[in-house]
Structure formats: structure tokens, C-alpha cells
Design an enzyme around this catalytic site. Structure first.
Site, mmCIF file in Angstrom:
data_model
loop_
_atom_site.group_PDB
_atom_site.id
_atom_site.type_symbol
_atom_site.label_atom_id
_atom_site.label_comp_id
_atom_site.label_asym_id
_atom_site.label_seq_id
_atom_site.Cartn_x
_atom_site.Cartn_y
_atom_site.Cartn_z
ATOM 1 C CB ALA A 237 -0.956 -0.020 1.282
ATOM 2 C CB THR A 270 2.171 -0.473 5.787
ATOM 3 O OG1 THR A 270 3.224 -0.694 6.452
ATOM 4 C CG2 THR A 270 1.182 -0.707 6.675
ATOM 5 C CG ASP A 271 6.720 2.234 0.905
ATOM 6 O OD1 ASP A 271 7.286 1.819 1.403
ATOM 7 O OD2 ASP A 271 6.186 2.916 0.140
ATOM 8 C CD1 TRP A 272 10.375 0.205 6.097
ATOM 9 C CD2 TRP A 272 9.561 -1.094 5.341
ATOM 10 N NE1 TRP A 272 11.088 -1.245 6.414
ATOM 11 C CE2 TRP A 272 10.038 -2.040 5.705
ATOM 12 C CE3 TRP A 272 8.175 -0.628 3.905
ATOM 13 C CZ2 TRP A 272 9.881 -3.165 5.344
ATOM 14 C CZ3 TRP A 272 8.014 -2.264 3.355
ATOM 15 C CH2 TRP A 272 9.023 -3.717 4.069
ATOM 16 C CB ALA A 274 2.327 3.854 5.133
#
Length: 735
Positions: A237, A270-272, A274
Site C-alpha cells: 500500500a 504497508t509501505d514503511w 504507512a
């Protein structure tokens, strides 16, 4: 070079036997697949039934920068993730972003996304996926974070170099090949960034709005293909919001589209950093939280707060079980519970290095070659001037999450010296120097990069005068093409335009090689120099690849995967004032007219069009036809043509098939790419090539009916070698 996937030898047997055997084998395979899936799902349910709530939740958030806890008592291993769109990133410390200092984590570095797309060759994407999968397994990684497949919407986006194209079909074909190959090595991909991460400016707060039609026609197809055709095991995401909700907790994107429409049964992570909430994210379909900026992992949104939310009845236990099942399902698919049969992997083999070279050499795009200055016959000259910072700069280690600790990296100057230094005098001059500074999240360092260094220019002019041919290596570097911020403009930094103009005055035999992953302004040089070659960031074999193209050992066959505007304000997002947005909101007012769709429909002449690229040989396209003149809605169009290499060199042409719907009841692009084929031909060789387009792929998204629609009427099939160079057309009708 043409990289071919090995073909199986097929015995000659009667058609009836072939049909019977095919049906029998398909039946056996389907039955075995169903049995395996049934057993797998049964094992997943059994494992979940034995877990405590705390154990379940431990599988849904990281326990370090790139790892997720296992459950030792149940034999569930720790999950290891790694950055790696075009190479497996060097080892990071578990709890901070510093490198671990390993001596065994050097990897094969491929050219990044835009360069791969510029090959227009899915076979190379497949080969790259195989190599990345093998090296990830050798490094004991289970998930490789890539490919990045967001649409290139603005020339300024810092991550354009990682992404593939402005066109969803080109993205889809390249991504599917990459994903299938990589996952065949028992490593999961993570397709990113879901969704609409088309700018880095305010990426962690911008709220993106677009029409449903633009979403369906432009921004979703690559992700849909990655999941439904490529079988991607995980999806990442994006940081931004979409229509008011964070992408990591967006019910419409994550539940309705990804899960229900695409049938995605893998892990949405998630992206880091996020993640933003616990309950909403959990209910919306997020599975795995990575990189949240809290030192105590138990404080993360999907850690103790999720346990509390379940205990308070805010999140049903069944939702947690669903997430755990998704994680375990990916583990089973990548054979993490059967290490004995799992891919062992290998690192830095000669085959890996050859694959990196092939991608770099096929990516090179010949933009201009007046007077046939290229290729350079080094056996017939006595001196060459090599000028520019990018002649000696290494790029593999830049770009933040794209950083690769390459086993080696050959620069252009190194390669030219190694290949031709004994027969040709090589005069090097710096020409310009890097004045910018890099600070993550800030493009302020770019503001100080337009100084013209006349001392360096004078040195360059001197060596240019003393040489028969000049090669200037210019463009960008990873102070500009990088995650975390966008460029401020399309200009060539460091006074390069003045340098090129002054050198060309001193020696008209000047070749400019552009090293960059995003469009740059070329208007100030196209009329000053005869030859321009776009060589991208070429990975570890960058120098060898560009030297072989310049010398003619390899015939350039790359095509632009994006449009290069004359000026920034030609580009649709900028022409309409919808970049980077206002009050942390950006409206994609250009709608479906992204990239060449905008330029062609609005009759705007770009500097170089989408799909464009020259060759050292010539090609003709003839006898373009379709199998029928009239088609039903469920039919497939079989288009056929004859291509001939009319020149004296072996080479490849990328033939592109576009479709137009001139009688549409809604505004449609002037043309849209529907198929392409890279065809390799010996001098004088002729081939008959067929392309197929399903009639349903001529549809537009009807927002009133919320469905795809192919209107009855006339369509025009257009054959060419760029969006602006159409040589043959055929009219068809759809009933």
C-alpha cells in the site's frame, strides 16, 4: 541480443491424440492443484486453531526493519523481506537503517524500471525476475519488494526511474513476466505502490482524486494484471490518500477492488511507516504493518493495540484469522514449510551478469543520429574526447530503497578505455561537476545546481578540439532521480546545456549520451549536436553496454517508455496546474489523457514521442491486415503484417499496434496501445508477425453503468514504431 525462453520439444502425434492427452494432462493438473490447495488451506486452518491471539498478531507486524516474527513452537519461520526492484539490497541492521557491513551481500545490479520498460522485451523482464529470485534465495530472503509499477504521470516524479511507463499495457506485459519468473524461485514479490503514488512531493499526506474512468483505464490495469495474470503474492500500500482515505486503510481499494474484484488472496502490507490506525486498517483489509516509527514494536498499530481492539470487540477475531491465513498462504506458496524442496539460490553468476548486460544494452534508445555519426568506428579514428561527470560516476548505490551494493559497476570511461584504449587516444575532461547535495525528503540541494563552471567548460572545449569525435556523458544522478522528493524542473543541471553547446561549437562531431531515469529538457541541444543516445542508469554493466552501442557492436533497439516534452508545461498535469496539488489535495483533471494520450489527442508536438527510438538499420512494415472486417463483442482480432530489415545490420524493431475509436460517444484518446512485439531480424530478413487484440480490450469504462463498454461502430487499427509514426492502418467494425 534476443533472449529466448527455452522451448520444449514436442513429439509429432495425431491431433486427436494431442487433444486427448492435453485434456487428460490439464485434468490431472487441475485436480492436483485443487488437492494441493485443499491440503494447504486445511494446514492453514489447523495452524491458526493452535495459535493464541498474541501469536496470531505477532505475524501481522514487523519485529525489526525487514523481518516479521515466526512462531517456533508451531514451526512457523521468521519472514525475511528485502528491498529489490532491480537487485537485492545490501543487509540492513535489524533495528536501524545503517548497513550491517557484510562482505557477502554484493549483488547483481540491473538497470531500474524505466530502462527495463525501454527494452519493450518481456523476455528480458522474465530473465531479470529469475535472477532476482535466485539471488534473493541465496541471501535467505522470502519477499522482494518490487516491482514498482505506478504510472509515470509527471516528468518530475522522483521515482519515475523505478517505475515502468506512462502506458498501462506496457507496464502490464513487463510486470507479469517479471513476477512470474521471480516467484517461480520461491520468493514473493510485493507489487508497489497501491495506489496512485505518482509524485513524491507530500507523498505521505497528499490526497489523490481522479475519475472512476481514469482509475479503471489508466491506474488500475497494471495492478490487475500483476495479481490476476502474474499471481503476485503480496501488494504494498502507498503512502498517499486516495479519495480521502489512506491507501493502507481504503475500503474501496483494499476490500472491494483488490480482494473482491481481483480475487487477491495474498498479503497486503504497508509501505514503511504507512500505517495510521488499528481498527479501520484491520477492517479495510490491511494484513501486515511494516516500518512504523516507534521503537517498541509492541506499540505498533497491529501489535498490542490490535490485541486490545479484538478483546474490546472492535475487530472480530475472524478478521485477524483472515490476515494470518493470508500470511501463511504466501509462506506455503514460497515453500517456507518445505525448505528441502525450496530454491537454494545462487549469487553473481556469469549468467546473472549477462542478463544485466542484455537489459542495459537493449534499453538504450537512439534519439537522434544526423549524418549517421553513430556508430563510431574506433578502428578508423585516432582520438576521442570523453567528457562529463556521468562518464565516471557510479549510480547503483543511489535512490534510497533502490540502492544496490553492486558486485562491480563499469563506468562508461572505464569501458571505453578497456575496449579501445590501446588503439585510440582517449582525452577525458570533467566538463561539469556535481554541485547538488542530497538530503532525504528535501529537494533543496537541487536549487544550487545550475552554476556554470567556465573553467571546466574551457578544459572540455580544449580536449574536444584535440579529438576527432566527442562523447559527452550528461543527464541526471540520484540527487534528482530518487525516492522521497521530486525534481524542481526538467532542466539539465550543473550548466550542462552550456557545456554541450560550447563543445559542439568546437567540434561538430559530438555525441551526447543521456544518463537519466526521467524526461529532461533537450530543446537547447537537439539542434546543436548530431547524435543523442539515451542510456538510462545501466546497472553494473552500464559502461560495457553503452560502449558496445556507441561502437556498433550492438544495434540500439530501445524505445521510449514515456513521452519527452519540449517544455514542462506541455505535460498534462502541469499544463492544467494539477501538480503537486493545493492544500494537500491533487485532482487528476487530465483524466485518461496521460502521456502520449494527451499529446496525440491535443495535437501537441513533443520533443520525442512515446515508443520512439532509432536504429542503425532500417525496417519496413507492409501487408497489414486483419482476419476479418467485422467482429462480435466476444471475438479476438488477429492482425498480421510483414516486417523486413532493409539495412545492413542485425537489429530489432518494436512494432506497436494502436487502436482508435473515432465515433465514440465519450472523449477517448486519439489512439491507445493495444499490442506490441519486438522483432529481431538479420539484414534483408523478412518475417510475418501476428498480433492479437481481444475486442473487449477496445472498451472504455462507462461511469454511468459502472462497467466496461465496447460501442458498436468503426475502429481503426494503427501499426507503427511510435505513437507518432503510424505507417499502416486498417478499419474494422464491431457489431
Amino acid at each position: 541480443m534476443n533472449i529466448l525462453i527455452p522451448k520444449l520439444k514436442i513429439l509429432k502425434i495425431t491431433c486427436s491424440c494431442v487433444l486427448f492427452l492435453s485434456l487428460l494432462m490439464a485434468g490431472v493438473a487441475n485436480a492436483q492443484h485443487s488437492l494441493n490447495n485443499g491440503n494447504q488451506e486445511e494446514k492453514i486452518r489447523s495452524l491458526i486453531s493452535q495459535m493464541t491471539l498474541q501469536e496470531k498478531v505477532s505475524l501481522l507486524h514487523a519485529n525489526s526493519k525487514f523481518y516479521v516474527s515466526g512462531i517456533k513452537r508451531l514451526g512457523i519461520p521468521e519472514w525475511a523481506l528485502s528491498d529489490g526492484p532491480h537487485g537485492v539490497r545490501a543487509e540492513i541492521n535489524r533495528d536501524d537503517w545503517a548497513y550491517s557491513g557484510w562482505t557477502t551481500d554484493s549483488a547483481t545490479c540491473f538497470p531500474p524500471g524505466t530502462a527495463l520498460a525501454a527494452t519493450w522485451n518481456p523476455e528480458l523482464a522474465f530473465k531479470q525476475g529469475l535472477v532476482l529470485g535466485e539471488e534473493a534465495r541465496s541471501r535467505k530472503k522470502d519477499v522482494l519488494l518490487g516491482p514498482g509499477i505506478n504510472i509515470i504521470r509527471s516528468p518530475l516524479c522522483g521515482r519515475n526511474f523505478e517505475y515502468l511507463s506512462e502506458d498501462p499495457l506496457l507496464i502490464s506485459r513487463m510486470a507479469v513476466a517479471y513476477i512470474k519468473a521471480l516467484q517461480s524461485k520461491d520468493v514473493a514479490v510485493s507489487v508497489k505502490h497501491w495506489l496512485a503514488n505518482n509524485q513524491e512531493t507530500h507523498r505521505d499526506s497528499i490526497n489523490v482524486y481522479m475519475s472512476e474512468r481514469a482509475l479503471r483505464e489508466i491506474y488500475l490495469p497494471g495492478f490487475k494484471a500483476a495479481v490476476t495474470e502474474g499471481g503476485a503474492y503480496t501488494v504494498m500500500a502507498a503512502y498517499n490518500k486516495f479519495r480521502g482515505d489512506w491507501c493502507s486503510e481504503n475500503e474501496y481499494l483494499d476490500r472491494q477492488i483488490l480482494r473482491k474484484e481481483f480475487g487477491f488472496k495474498g498479503v497486503l502490507m504497508t509501505d514503511w511507516a504507512a500505517a495510521h490506525t488499528t481498527v479501520k486498517a484491520a477492517l479495510s483489509g490491511l494484513d501486515l504493518e511494516m516500518g512504523t516509527d516507534k521503537k517498541d514494536y509492541n506499540e505498533w498499530y497491529f501489535a498490542d493495540p490490535l490485541i486490545k481492539a479484538v478483546e474490546e470487540g472492535k475487530v472480530p477475531l475472524s478478521v485477524v484469522d483472515e490476515k494470518v491465513a493470508n500470511v501463511l498462504r504466501v509462506m506455503f506458496k514460497t515453500k517456507m514449510f518445505d525448505e528441502g524442496s525450496r530454491e537454494k539460490g545462487k549469487m553473481n553468476t556469469p549468467e546473472h551478469r549477462k542478463a544485466a548486460y542484455n537489459s542495459a544494452v537493449e534499453a538504450a534508445v537512439l534519439l537522434q543520429n544526423k549524418g549517421n555519426l553513430l556508430p563510431i568506428d574506433f578502428s578508423k579514428i585516432k582520438s576521442v574526447a570523453v567528457i562529463g561527470d556521468n562518464a565516471t560516476r557510479k549510480h547503483c548505490s543511489g535512490g534510497l530503497s533502490s540502492e544496490i551494493k553492486a558486485l562491480y559497476e563499469i563506468t562508461p570511461l572505464q569501458a571505453i578505455e578497456q575496449k579501445f584504449g590501446t588503439q585510440v587516444k582517449i582525452n577525458f575532461a570533467q566538463g561539469y561537476e556535481k554541485q547538488s547535495t542530497f538530503k532525504e525528503g528535501s529537494n533543496g540541494g537541487q536549487a544550487n545546481s545550475d552554476h556554470v563552471d567556465w573553467k571546466l567548460i574551457q578544459e572540455a572545449v580544449k580536449v574536444a578540439r584535440e579529438s576527432e569525435v566527442v562523447i559527452i556523458f550528461g543527464g541526471l544522478n540520484h540527487d534528482f532521480d530518487t525516492e522521497s522528493f521530486d525534481r524542481q524542473n526538467m532542466d539539465l543541471p550543473y550548466g550542462q546545456e552550456v557545456l554541450i553547446q560550447e563543445v559542439a561549437k568546437a567540434n561538430p562531431n559530438t555525441v551526447v549520451v543521456m544518463v537519466a531515469g526521467s524526461p529532461v529538457k533537450l530543446a537547447g541541444i537537439v539542434n546543436r549536436v548530431p547524435a543523442i543516445l539515451w542510456s538510462w542508469y545501466g546497472g553494473m554493466e552500464a559502461g560495457n553496454a553503452v560502449a558496445d552501442v556507441l561502437s556498433g557492436k550492438v544495434n540500439p533497439s530501445g524505445k521510449l517508455p514515456f513521452t519527452i516534452p519540449v517544455t514542462l508545461d506541455q505535460s498534462p498535469a502541469h499544463a492544467l496546474g494539477n501538480y503537486p496539488g493545493k492544500d494537500l489535495k491533487v485532482n487528476y483533471e487530465e483524466d485518461v489523457l496521460v502521456g502520449y494520450r494527451w499529446f496525440d489527442t491535443k495535437k501537441i508536438q513533443p520533443q520525442f514521442p512515446f515508443g520512439y527510438g532509432l536504429s542503425y538499420t532500417g525496417f519496413t512494415l507492409d501487408s497489414f491486415s486483419t482476419d476479418k472486417k467485422s467482429y462480435g463483442q466476444g471475438d479476438t482480432i488477429h492482425a498480421k503484417f510483414v516486417i523486413k530489415n532493409t539495412g545492413g545490420r542485425y537489429g530489432a524493431e518494436v512494432v506497436q499496434l494502436y487502436a482508435s475509436d473515432p465515433g465514440s460517444s465519450v472523449l477517448r484518446p486519439e489512439k491507445e496501445l493495444k499490442a506490441f512485439q519486438k522483432v529481431f531480424l538479420q539484414p534483408g530478413e523478412t518475417k510475418i508477425v501476428e498480433m492479437q487484440v481481444k475486442v473487449r480490450d477496445l472498451a472504455f469504462y462507462d461511469e454511468t453503468k459502472k462497467s466496461w463498454k465496447v460501442e458498436a461502430g468503426e475502429f481503426v487499427m494503427q501499426l507503427g514504431n511510435s505513437s507518432r509514426n503510424i505507417s499502416k492502418t486498417v478499419k474494422i467494425s464491431v457489431r
